[in-house]
Design a protein around this motif. Structure first.
Motif, PDB file in Angstrom:
ATOM      1  N   ASP A  23      53.062  33.300  46.403  1.00 41.60           N
ATOM      2  CA  ASP A  23      52.488  34.645  46.323  1.00 41.60           C
ATOM      3  C   ASP A  23      51.411  34.708  45.245  1.00 41.60           C
ATOM      4  OD1 ASP A  23      54.206  35.479  48.311  1.00 41.60           O
ATOM      5  OD2 ASP A  23      55.641  36.412  46.937  1.00 41.60           O
ATOM      6  N   GLU A  24      51.689  34.074  44.115  1.00 43.23           N
ATOM      7  CA  GLU A  24      50.725  34.051  43.019  1.00 43.23           C
ATOM      8  C   GLU A  24      49.480  33.256  43.409  1.00 43.23           C
ATOM      9  OE1 GLU A  24      50.585  32.913  38.242  1.00 43.23           O
ATOM     10  OE2 GLU A  24      52.399  32.514  39.418  1.00 43.23           O
ATOM     11  N   LEU A  25      49.687  32.152  44.132  1.00 45.78           N
ATOM     12  CA  LEU A  25      48.567  31.319  44.556  1.00 45.78           C
ATOM     13  C   LEU A  25      47.675  32.050  45.559  1.00 45.78           C
ATOM     14  CD1 LEU A  25      47.084  28.617  44.491  1.00 45.78           C
ATOM     15  CD2 LEU A  25      48.742  27.740  46.166  1.00 45.78           C
ATOM     16  N   VAL A  26      48.264  32.728  46.532  1.00 44.54           N
ATOM     17  CA  VAL A  26      47.488  33.484  47.510  1.00 44.54           C
ATOM     18  C   VAL A  26      46.655  34.565  46.814  1.00 44.54           C
ATOM     19  CG1 VAL A  26      47.658  35.140  49.408  1.00 44.54           C
ATOM     20  CG2 VAL A  26      48.984  33.025  49.482  1.00 44.54           C
ATOM     21  N   ALA A  27      47.267  35.253  45.862  1.00 39.83           N
ATOM     22  CA  ALA A  27      46.539  36.288  45.124  1.00 39.83           C
ATOM     23  C   ALA A  27      45.366  35.697  44.358  1.00 39.83           C
ATOM     24  CB  ALA A  27      47.489  37.008  44.171  1.00 39.83           C
ATOM     25  N   GLU A  28      45.587  34.543  43.753  1.00 41.81           N
ATOM     26  CA  GLU A  28      44.516  33.904  42.985  1.00 41.81           C
ATOM     27  C   GLU A  28      43.406  33.403  43.903  1.00 41.81           C
ATOM     28  OE1 GLU A  28      42.801  32.606  39.277  1.00 41.81           O
ATOM     29  OE2 GLU A  28      44.188  34.153  39.951  1.00 41.81           O
ATOM     30  N   CYS A  29      43.763  32.886  45.073  1.00 38.70           N
ATOM     31  CA  CYS A  29      42.751  32.456  46.043  1.00 38.70           C
ATOM     32  C   CYS A  29      41.850  33.625  46.425  1.00 38.70           C
ATOM     33  CB  CYS A  29      43.417  31.890  47.291  1.00 38.70           C
ATOM     34  SG  CYS A  29      44.254  30.309  47.062  1.00 38.70           S
ATOM     35  N   GLY A  30      42.466  34.768  46.691  1.00 41.07           N
ATOM     36  CA  GLY A  30      41.694  35.952  47.036  1.00 41.07           C
ATOM     37  C   GLY A  30      40.782  36.384  45.903  1.00 41.07           C
ATOM     38  N   ARG A  31      41.290  36.336  44.681  1.00 37.45           N
ATOM     39  CA  ARG A  31      40.489  36.719  43.518  1.00 37.45           C
ATOM     40  C   ARG A  31      39.276  35.818  43.361  1.00 37.45           C
ATOM     41  NH1 ARG A  31      39.364  35.608  38.460  1.00 37.45           N
ATOM     42  NH2 ARG A  31      40.541  33.649  38.471  1.00 37.45           N
ATOM     43  N   LEU A  32      39.414  34.564  43.769  1.00 39.44           N
ATOM     44  CA  LEU A  32      38.333  33.594  43.647  1.00 39.44           C
ATOM     45  C   LEU A  32      37.355  33.642  44.816  1.00 39.44           C
ATOM     46  CD1 LEU A  32      40.457  30.616  42.289  1.00 39.44           C
ATOM     47  CD2 LEU A  32      38.707  31.881  41.017  1.00 39.44           C
ATOM     48  N   GLY A  33      37.554  34.564  45.745  1.00 36.02           N
ATOM     49  CA  GLY A  33      36.607  34.751  46.827  1.00 36.02           C
ATOM     50  C   GLY A  33      36.905  33.997  48.103  1.00 36.02           C
ATOM     51  N   CYS A  34      38.137  33.488  48.243  1.00 31.50           N
ATOM     52  CA  CYS A  34      38.517  32.737  49.437  1.00 31.50           C
ATOM     53  C   CYS A  34      39.330  33.622  50.373  1.00 31.50           C
ATOM     54  CB  CYS A  34      39.340  31.512  49.056  1.00 31.50           C
ATOM     55  SG  CYS A  34      38.528  30.416  47.879  1.00 31.50           S
ATOM     56  N   LEU A  35      39.009  33.581  51.654  1.00 31.79           N
ATOM     57  CA  LEU A  35      39.767  34.346  52.641  1.00 31.79           C
ATOM     58  C   LEU A  35      41.107  33.658  52.893  1.00 31.79           C
ATOM     59  CD1 LEU A  35      36.955  35.191  55.228  1.00 31.79           C
ATOM     60  CD2 LEU A  35      37.594  36.412  53.147  1.00 31.79           C
ATOM     61  N   THR A  36      42.160  34.447  52.935  1.00 39.07           N
ATOM     62  CA  THR A  36      43.508  33.871  53.059  1.00 39.07           C
ATOM     63  C   THR A  36      44.286  34.402  54.257  1.00 39.07           C
ATOM     64  OG1 THR A  36      44.421  35.557  51.573  1.00 39.07           O
ATOM     65  CG2 THR A  36      43.686  33.501  50.560  1.00 39.07           C
ATOM     66  N   GLN A  37      43.662  35.223  55.099  1.00 45.53           N
ATOM     67  CA  GLN A  37      44.432  35.828  56.185  1.00 45.53           C
ATOM     68  C   GLN A  37      44.877  34.820  57.236  1.00 45.53           C
ATOM     69  OE1 GLN A  37      41.198  36.407  55.631  1.00 45.53           O
ATOM     70  NE2 GLN A  37      40.061  36.906  57.493  1.00 45.53           N
ATOM     71  N   HIS A  38      44.283  33.612  57.239  1.00 43.53           N
ATOM     72  CA  HIS A  38      44.679  32.601  58.218  1.00 43.53           C
ATOM     73  C   HIS A  38      45.614  31.548  57.633  1.00 43.53           C
ATOM     74  CE1 HIS A  38      41.741  34.523  60.664  1.00 43.53           C
ATOM     75  NE2 HIS A  38      40.715  34.094  59.956  1.00 43.53           N
ATOM     76  N   VAL A  39      46.047  31.736  56.396  1.00 46.78           N
ATOM     77  CA  VAL A  39      46.980  30.805  55.768  1.00 46.78           C
ATOM     78  C   VAL A  39      48.343  30.921  56.433  1.00 46.78           C
ATOM     79  CG1 VAL A  39      48.246  30.289  53.638  1.00 46.78           C
ATOM     80  CG2 VAL A  39      45.798  30.804  53.547  1.00 46.78           C
TER      81      VAL A  39
END
Length: 309
Positions: free
Chosen positions: A82-98
């Motif tokens: 959960d923390e990693l997904v949030a950080e990915c989003g903060r860094l500008g990476c789309l995560t909806q397909h993870v």
């Protein structure tokens, strides 16, 4: 226990990614010391934890060039995930397909770097390997493409996927129109890229050691290694060699360039930075030689510490 898809990223669901980054997204735990180290050394230093993995490193770098990456990977449905997904989003990476898993933990990578560079590392990407083709569903279920209308953009693919899955990707209709950019996760996984070499698919990004493993022979220089890989069937290959000359080879010829001289303060992620910067430069329309110079400059800035992580 059932698997559940990732919760939609409502801030970016409608965006078409500029590039798909497929492979490892995990936590990097890096211990760095200014001391020279050997087996058994116990020295003072700094330990950091930050998002990493080949796919993530490439994604983070292309965002610095204004591109929007989407991640296709496995991340556990645990606190670390959960923390990693949030950080990915903060860094500008789309995560909806993870692909999020209830029973596979979030992967991690641990490395120790001393004054002479990398001392040792362990990559725990077992969850990604266990997830297998499930991470690729958006490319065939209509979300990002179907076998009849495949994704026709950039894909950065890393060698943390299993040999069987990489072999399937080579002949998959879902990847037939993609601009494939491929890198091994480490020298130990370099031979997983052999199917792309044999099929003449994609652009391979390898270092001198990885090139030697793919050809089962050691090389003295990047141009020599690149030309041998082309002779063995590669469509295109870029070979790096640390601070020495780097080469970009196709059937039409080989060009080379030397990296800028810098003081090396870190090495983990340098190859991924090179690859991402090269992809971004070519997407922006840079000629071949200019793209190579841009990639070498970005990698040099990274290893010198001029680019923050």
């Amino acid at each position: 226990m059932t698997h559940a898809p990732a919760a939609p990223d409502t801030t970016a669901v409608s965006l078409r990614p500029d590039i798909l980054c497929i492979g490892s997204v995990l936590w990097d735990i890096i211990g760095r010391s200014a001391s020279a180290m050997r087996a058994g050394s116990d020295v003072p230093g700094r330990i950091t934890r930050l998002p990493g993995g080949v796919a993530m490193n490439i994604a983070m770098t292309v965002t610095r060039f204004g591109l929007t990456p989407s991640l296709l990977t496995l991340i556990g449905r645990d606190a670390e995930g959960d923390e990693l997904v949030a950080e990915c989003g903060r860094l500008g990476c789309l995560t909806q397909h993870v692909y999020r898993s209830d029973d596979l933990p979030t992967d991690c990578y641990m490395a120790i770097e001393g004054a002479g560079g990398l001392v040792a590392a362990i990559a725990d990407a077992h969850s990604l390997e266990s997830a297998g083709a499930k991470i690729l569903r958006p490319l065939s279920d209509g979300t990002l493409g179907t076998p009849d209308t495949p994704w026709d953009g950039l894909i950065a693919l890393d060698g943390n996927l299993t040999e069987a899955l990489l072999n399937d990707i080579v002949s998959s209709r879902a990847f037939a129109r993609a601009d494939l950019r491929i890198a091994p996760a480490s020298p130990g996984k370099a031979e997983r890229l052999t199917p792309f070499l044999r099929a003449g698919r994609g652009t391979l990004y390898v270092n001198l050691e990885e090139a030697g493993l793919l050809c089962q022979t050691p090389f003295q220089s990047a141009p020599e290694a690149a030309e041998r890989l082309i002779a063995r069937g590669a469509h295109r290959v870029l070979v790096t060699n640390g601070a020495d000359v780097c080469a970009d080879a196709t059937a039409d010829g080989t060009i080379d360039a030397r990296p800028p001289e810098v003081l090396v303060t870190r090495v983990t992620g340098a190859g991924d930075t090179f690859m991402a910067a090269h992809i971004a430069a070519e997407r922006a329309g840079a000629p071949r030689a200019e793209a190579l110079e841009a990639a070498l400059s970005a990698a040099a800035a990274y290893v010198s510490g001029d680019i923050a992580t």
